[in-house]
Motif scaffolding. Structure first.
Motif, short mmCIF file in Angstrom:
data_model
loop_
_atom_site.label_atom_id
_atom_site.label_comp_id
_atom_site.label_asym_id
_atom_site.label_seq_id
_atom_site.Cartn_x
_atom_site.Cartn_y
_atom_site.Cartn_z
N LYS A 44 0.06 5.17 0.45
CA LYS A 44 -0.73 5.98 -0.50
C LYS A 44 -2.22 5.93 -0.21
O LYS A 44 -2.94 6.85 -0.54
CB LYS A 44 -0.45 5.56 -1.94
CG LYS A 44 -0.77 4.11 -2.25
CD LYS A 44 -0.35 3.74 -3.67
CE LYS A 44 -0.47 2.25 -3.87
NZ LYS A 44 0.11 1.81 -5.12
N ASP A 45 -2.71 4.86 0.42
CA ASP A 45 -4.15 4.75 0.70
C ASP A 45 -4.34 4.16 2.10
O ASP A 45 -4.39 2.94 2.27
CB ASP A 45 -4.82 3.89 -0.36
CG ASP A 45 -6.34 3.86 -0.24
OD1 ASP A 45 -6.87 4.35 0.79
OD2 ASP A 45 -6.99 3.33 -1.16
N MET A 46 -4.45 5.05 3.09
CA MET A 46 -4.57 4.59 4.49
C MET A 46 -5.84 3.79 4.73
O MET A 46 -5.83 2.85 5.53
CB MET A 46 -4.52 5.79 5.44
CG MET A 46 -3.12 6.35 5.65
SD MET A 46 -1.97 5.11 6.27
CE MET A 46 -2.32 5.18 8.00
N ASP A 47 -6.94 4.14 4.05
CA ASP A 47 -8.19 3.41 4.24
C ASP A 47 -8.05 1.96 3.79
O ASP A 47 -8.47 1.04 4.48
CB ASP A 47 -9.35 4.08 3.50
CG ASP A 47 -9.78 5.38 4.17
OD1 ASP A 47 -9.54 5.53 5.38
OD2 ASP A 47 -10.36 6.23 3.47
N ALA A 48 -7.45 1.76 2.62
CA ALA A 48 -7.26 0.40 2.10
C ALA A 48 -6.32 -0.39 3.01
O ALA A 48 -6.58 -1.55 3.32
CB ALA A 48 -6.71 0.44 0.68
N HIS A 80 0.80 -1.23 0.00
CA HIS A 80 0.00 0.00 0.00
C HIS A 80 0.84 1.28 0.00
O HIS A 80 0.31 2.37 0.18
CB HIS A 80 -0.95 0.00 1.21
CG HIS A 80 -2.06 -0.97 1.08
ND1 HIS A 80 -3.12 -0.79 0.23
CD2 HIS A 80 -2.27 -2.18 1.69
CE1 HIS A 80 -3.95 -1.82 0.32
NE2 HIS A 80 -3.45 -2.68 1.19
N SER A 81 2.15 1.14 -0.19
CA SER A 81 3.03 2.31 -0.19
C SER A 81 3.32 2.79 -1.60
O SER A 81 3.22 2.03 -2.57
CB SER A 81 4.36 1.97 0.48
OG SER A 81 4.16 1.72 1.85
N HIS A 82 3.68 4.08 -1.68
CA HIS A 82 4.18 4.60 -2.95
C HIS A 82 5.48 3.88 -3.27
O HIS A 82 6.21 3.47 -2.36
CB HIS A 82 4.45 6.12 -2.84
CG HIS A 82 3.19 6.91 -2.74
ND1 HIS A 82 2.73 7.42 -1.56
CD2 HIS A 82 2.29 7.27 -3.69
CE1 HIS A 82 1.61 8.08 -1.77
NE2 HIS A 82 1.31 8.01 -3.04
N SER A 125 -5.78 0.17 6.22
CA SER A 125 -6.50 -0.07 7.46
C SER A 125 -7.47 -1.24 7.33
O SER A 125 -7.54 -2.10 8.22
CB SER A 125 -7.27 1.20 7.85
OG SER A 125 -7.98 0.98 9.04
#
Length: 144
Positions: A74-78, A55-57, A80
């Protein structure tokens, strides 16, 4: 006989079990139980790191970007949601070779039912009692 422990409760369960004052057989089987949970915890930690990388750049080489020791997510919701899913997955301990350990840990938990616990210890004790079906008598009875 089958016991399931959620990944998100492994650390708390390990710490709780370490705190119990036990001897001989009870202590040996506690060690076996903690070892099983520690092995599972290593896998969970590896999976958590992979989720962070996923989930990181990424840099030009396709590697996850880490800034100041933290992954650049890049997407904390995903992330999480994936971490919540990982934490609800379970370590499953089946009877068979583990039957005696399950019975012994069940007996240990029953032995400590009159102790007073606070906060997190109380929650994990109740959770472990539920997972080990402490209030349910087994067919042979718990061995001392």
């Amino acid at each position: 006989m089958r016991v399931e422990i959620e990944n998100g409760k492994l650390v708390t369960a390990i710490n709780f079990m370490y705190e119990l004052k036990l001897t001989r057989k009870h202590s040996r089987f506690r060690r076996h139980f903690i070892n099983l949970m520690n092995e599972s915890l290593k896998v969970v930690e590896d999976d958590r790191k992979e989720l962070l990388k996923e989930h990181s750049h990424k840099d030009e080489k396709g590697e996850a970007i880490v800034k100041d020791g933290q992954y650049d997510v890049k997407d904390m919701d995903a992330l999480s949601n994936d971490l919540k899913e990982l934490n609800t997955e379970k370590l499953v301990i089946e009877g068979g070779d583990n039957r005696e350990m399950i019975r012994t840990i069940k007996h240990v938990l029953k032995k400590f039912e009159d102790e007073e616990y606070e906060a997190q210890a109380s929650e994990i004790y109740d959770y472990l009692c539920e997972q080990f079906s402490v209030d349910v008598e087994d067919e042979k009875g718990a061995e001392e």
